[in-house]
Design a protein around this motif. Structure first.
Motif, PDB file in Angstrom:
ATOM      1  N   PHE A   1       0.888  -1.281  -0.059  1.00 36.77           N
ATOM      2  CA  PHE A   1       0.035   0.068   0.039  1.00 36.77           C
ATOM      3  C   PHE A   1       0.845   1.250   0.033  1.00 36.77           C
ATOM      4  N   SER A   2       2.095   1.234   0.710  1.00 37.00           N
ATOM      5  CA  SER A   2       2.714   2.244   1.040  1.00 37.00           C
ATOM      6  C   SER A   2       3.494   2.469  -0.444  1.00 37.00           C
ATOM      7  N   ARG A   3       3.912   1.725  -1.009  1.00 42.32           N
ATOM      8  CA  ARG A   3       4.516   1.812  -2.641  1.00 42.32           C
ATOM      9  C   ARG A   3       3.689   2.306  -3.402  1.00 42.32           C
ATOM     10  N   ALA A   4       2.019   2.134  -3.352  1.00 44.46           N
ATOM     11  CA  ALA A   4       1.100   2.398  -4.168  1.00 44.46           C
ATOM     12  C   ALA A   4       1.033   3.885  -4.126  1.00 44.46           C
ATOM     13  N   CYS A   5       0.941   4.242  -2.946  1.00 48.09           N
ATOM     14  CA  CYS A   5       0.835   5.648  -2.731  1.00 48.09           C
ATOM     15  C   CYS A   5       2.006   6.663  -3.296  1.00 48.09           C
ATOM     16  N   ASP A   6       3.465   5.863  -3.144  1.00 49.79           N
ATOM     17  CA  ASP A   6       4.502   6.568  -3.863  1.00 49.79           C
ATOM     18  C   ASP A   6       4.293   6.468  -5.304  1.00 49.79           C
ATOM     19  N   SER A   7       4.166   5.581  -5.828  1.00 52.66           N
ATOM     20  CA  SER A   7       3.904   5.357  -7.280  1.00 52.66           C
ATOM     21  C   SER A   7       2.669   6.381  -8.010  1.00 52.66           C
ATOM     22  N   ALA A   8       1.747   6.623  -6.975  1.00 56.83           N
ATOM     23  CA  ALA A   8       0.781   7.392  -7.500  1.00 56.83           C
ATOM     24  C   ALA A   8       1.303   9.032  -7.401  1.00 56.83           C
ATOM     25  N   ALA A   9       1.884   9.170  -6.325  1.00 56.38           N
ATOM     26  CA  ALA A   9       2.582  10.405  -6.249  1.00 56.38           C
ATOM     27  C   ALA A   9       3.586  10.904  -7.106  1.00 56.38           C
ATOM     28  N   GLN A  10       4.234   9.764  -7.567  1.00 54.10           N
ATOM     29  CA  GLN A  10       5.239  10.167  -8.428  1.00 54.10           C
ATOM     30  C   GLN A  10       4.850  10.532 -10.088  1.00 54.10           C
ATOM     31  N   ARG A  11       3.844   9.573 -10.209  1.00 54.36           N
ATOM     32  CA  ARG A  11       3.395   9.887 -11.582  1.00 54.36           C
ATOM     33  C   ARG A  11       2.063  10.927 -11.695  1.00 54.36           C
ATOM     34  N   GLY A  12       1.866  11.513 -10.516  1.00 53.74           N
ATOM     35  CA  GLY A  12       1.048  12.527 -10.276  1.00 53.74           C
ATOM     36  C   GLY A  12      -0.670  12.090 -10.787  1.00 53.74           C
ATOM     37  N   VAL A  13      -0.942  10.680 -10.249  1.00 51.87           N
ATOM     38  CA  VAL A  13      -2.126  10.453 -10.602  1.00 51.87           C
ATOM     39  C   VAL A  13      -2.845   9.974  -9.145  1.00 51.87           C
TER      40      VAL A  13
END
Ligand SMILES: [Zn+2]
Lengths: 281, 310
Positions: free
Chosen positions: A141-153
């Motif tokens: 879940f933590s990585r999903a948050c980072d992935s979303a933040a990095q891609r701006g989605v």
């Protein structure tokens, strides 16, 4: 008296299994279906509208544009930090869950598009040890948050969980603050989280990231409770209201924004993704 | 006396040694890992010592939050109410002078006699208790007061009204607010650190545990009832999930252990308070020079790193 209370656990908040009924028999109206019939109906009873539990991959297929889903962190696996052994070793329970579900853990994450809108998905699977949250669920879940933040989605989270993974002891409790901090980092990066609570979303998952959505919706009839009805009944001997802990009660008390039937979920989420997205998109 | 756990490890070790190292490096790494585990558990608290912690953490004479406040704070002013609908007596909040500075304090509070126990709901907070705590967090942030939280809760209250008032959401939002604060936060578990009810006010820069306190995801009885199908197996459950301070420190869940008087905090509350006060002061001294942004970033990074996986 401290023995009276307990809260975040794997099985306890889960409703009674509906007798010895076949998994494809509707617990509400007793209609029986073949897999392909339920699949075509998004695992919603065509007769009475009961929402069956939906597996993570089926859920993703029902929401994401065809071919758009790209899974992340698929190879993360639980360790056994406590060398936990009750009647059976934790490692054995994990191996069995993986065999049974074909999943490495109780959550699947990845990049996706929903009706052309880019997003990150974090989807739980109740079939894997009751959707309990241990170190791997927390990390994914933590990585999903980072992935979303990095891609701006935006992040779309879909929960189904009995609570914390007891076999990881205090580390499973630590997944609450861990996922909370991850959502806060996502919010600081300017991205929203849409939380979809499905049956059941209880204990540790309800008391952490699932409750932090900018928008929170639930499926009809889903149990959303910190402590489930059986434990509340046993501990307090209070008479429980008919809809205790259900999505409908949560809506009435102001804890969620809407109840969205499964067939309407994709359109509902699409509308939100457009509204949260950049202007003019 | 060897524990079940130790015996199982030894058995696995013997079995692995008996194999000709066909698996090569992988197998020998496994051997080493088992050997290390064995050495560690020989140094760690025994099952008996763990159970003693459970008993001491719940001891009826153990000092509670207000016992420490009275010994450590000057000019203490207790504040009341969540500004919404209630004043939850299971959660005590207020401001006071501690070692020359004004601090905000949140603490769980159990009752001493049956009347007070009932009033304080045996220390089990309602959502209103967490909203009361959040109100104090906001006050601390507004005025730059460091925040102390003392955790001593069997668990958040499992009742009909508690659910209707949003127990899960309140616990989630209390943690979220702590992760946003720019003031130093120090938490100490002073008795029972029971599950969601405890973590709600424990997302801190420094998390301490008194030597005989416990920190658990589920009560030993609850765990035993589920996994052993018998609440009477609580001792076995506690030995399996290891809620004692030494194990929590080893897992990186806490930063340090606060010593207690010989025999437990209840044998000498004054000395227990002195030792706790020292630890809280040291932690604050360390944190106060750190800029707000860095505090917040480091705090989140610390919690985001917790977990063990492959
Ligand atoms: Zn039906």
């Amino acid at each position: 008296m401290s023995s009276r209370i307990d809260v975040s656990i794997e099985h306890r908040n889960v409703p009674e299994p509906p007798g010895k009924k076949h998994p494809n028999t509707c617990p509400a109206c007793d209609s029986h279906y073949r897999d392909d019939e339920l699949e075509a109906a998004l695992w919603v009873c065509p007769h009475c509208g009961h929402h069956f539990t939906m597996r993570a991959r089926t859920r993703i297929a029902s929401l994401a544009d065809e071919g758009s889903f790209s899974e992340e962190a698929a190879d993360l696996r639980s360790e056994d930090p406590l060398d936990f052994f009750d009647l059976r070793p934790y490692t054995e329970r994990l191996a069995e869950a993986e065999m049974k579900t074909g999943l490495g853990e109780a959550m699947v994450i990845g990049q996706a598009a929903i009706d052309g809108n880019g997003c990150e998905l974090a989807v739980m699977d109740f079939s894997f040890m009751g959707g309990s949250m241990g170190s791997v669920v927390g990390e994914k879940f933590s990585r999903a948050c980072d992935s979303a933040a990095q891609r701006g989605v935006p992040l779309v989270s879909i929960t189904a969980s009995g609570g914390a993974r007891m076999q990881e002891g205090i580390l499973s409790l630590m997944q609450l603050p861990k996922t909370v901090c991850a959502v806060e980092d996502l919010h600081d990066a300017g991205q929203p989280m849409i939380s979809v609570m499905t049956h059941p979303t209880t204990a540790g998952v309800l008391a952490s990231f699932a409750s932090l959505g900018d928008v929170i919706v639930a499926e009809p009839g889903a149990l959303l409770a910190f402590t489930g009805p059986r434990v509340v009944q046993q501990t307090t001997r209070e008479k429980l209201p008919e809809d205790f802990g259900l999505a409908e009660q949560n809506l009435r008390f102001g804890h969620i924004d809407a109840i969205v039937p499964r067939p309407e979920l994709r359109a509902y989420v699409t509308r939100l993704l457009r509204l949260f997205g950049p202007n003019g998109d | 006396m060897a524990t079940d756990h130790e015996l199982r490890l030894r058995e696995r070790l013997t079995r692995l040694r008996g194999l000709n190292l066909l698996g090569g490096t992988r197998l020998s790494a496994e051997l080493e890992k088992l050997q290390r585990q064995l050495e560690r558990i020989q140094a760690a608290p025994t099952d008996e010592e763990i159970w003693r912690s459970v008993e001491l953490a719940r001891h009826q004479d153990r000092p509670y939050t207000l016992d420490y406040v009275e010994r450590l704070f000057e000019d203490w002013v207790e504040l009341h109410g969540d500004r919404g609908r209630a004043d939850d007596a299971a959660v005590v909040v207020g401001i006071g002078r501690f070692e020359g500075r004004t601090v905000a304090l949140i603490g769980n509070q159990k009752g001493r006699d049956i009347k007070e126990r009932t009033k304080r709901n045996f220390g089990m907070a309602y959502p209103e208790g967490y909203r009361k705590a959040m109100r104090l967090m906001e006050l601390a942030e507004r005025h730059g007061f460091p925040l102390l939280s003392l955790v001593d809760i069997p668990g958040a209250y499992p009742g009909v009204a508690a659910e209707q008032h949003g127990q899960g959401g309140a616990i989630a939002r209390s943690q979220a607010l702590m992760s946003r604060l720019g003031v130093p936060i120090v938490t100490c578990v002073i008795g029972e650190g029971g599950s969601g009810g405890a973590i709600a006010t424990a997302l801190a820069d420094r998390v301490l545990m008194q030597a005989n306190s416990i920190y658990t995801v589920i009560s030993p009885e609850g765990c035993a009832a589920i996994l052993w199908r018998d609440a009477a197996e609580a001792k076995k459950a506690a030995a399996a999930f290891k809620p004692d301070a030494v194990h929590c420190l080893e897992l990186g869940v806490i930063d340090s252990i606060v010593p207690e008087p010989e025999g437990g905090a209840h044998t000498d509350p004054d000395e227990a308070a002195r030792l706790l006060g020292e630890a809280l002061r040291d932690a604050l001294d360390e944190l106060e020079p750190i800029p707000a942004d860095e505090l917040k970033r480091t705090r989140r990074a610390k919690f985001r790193s917790l977990g063990v996986y492959a």
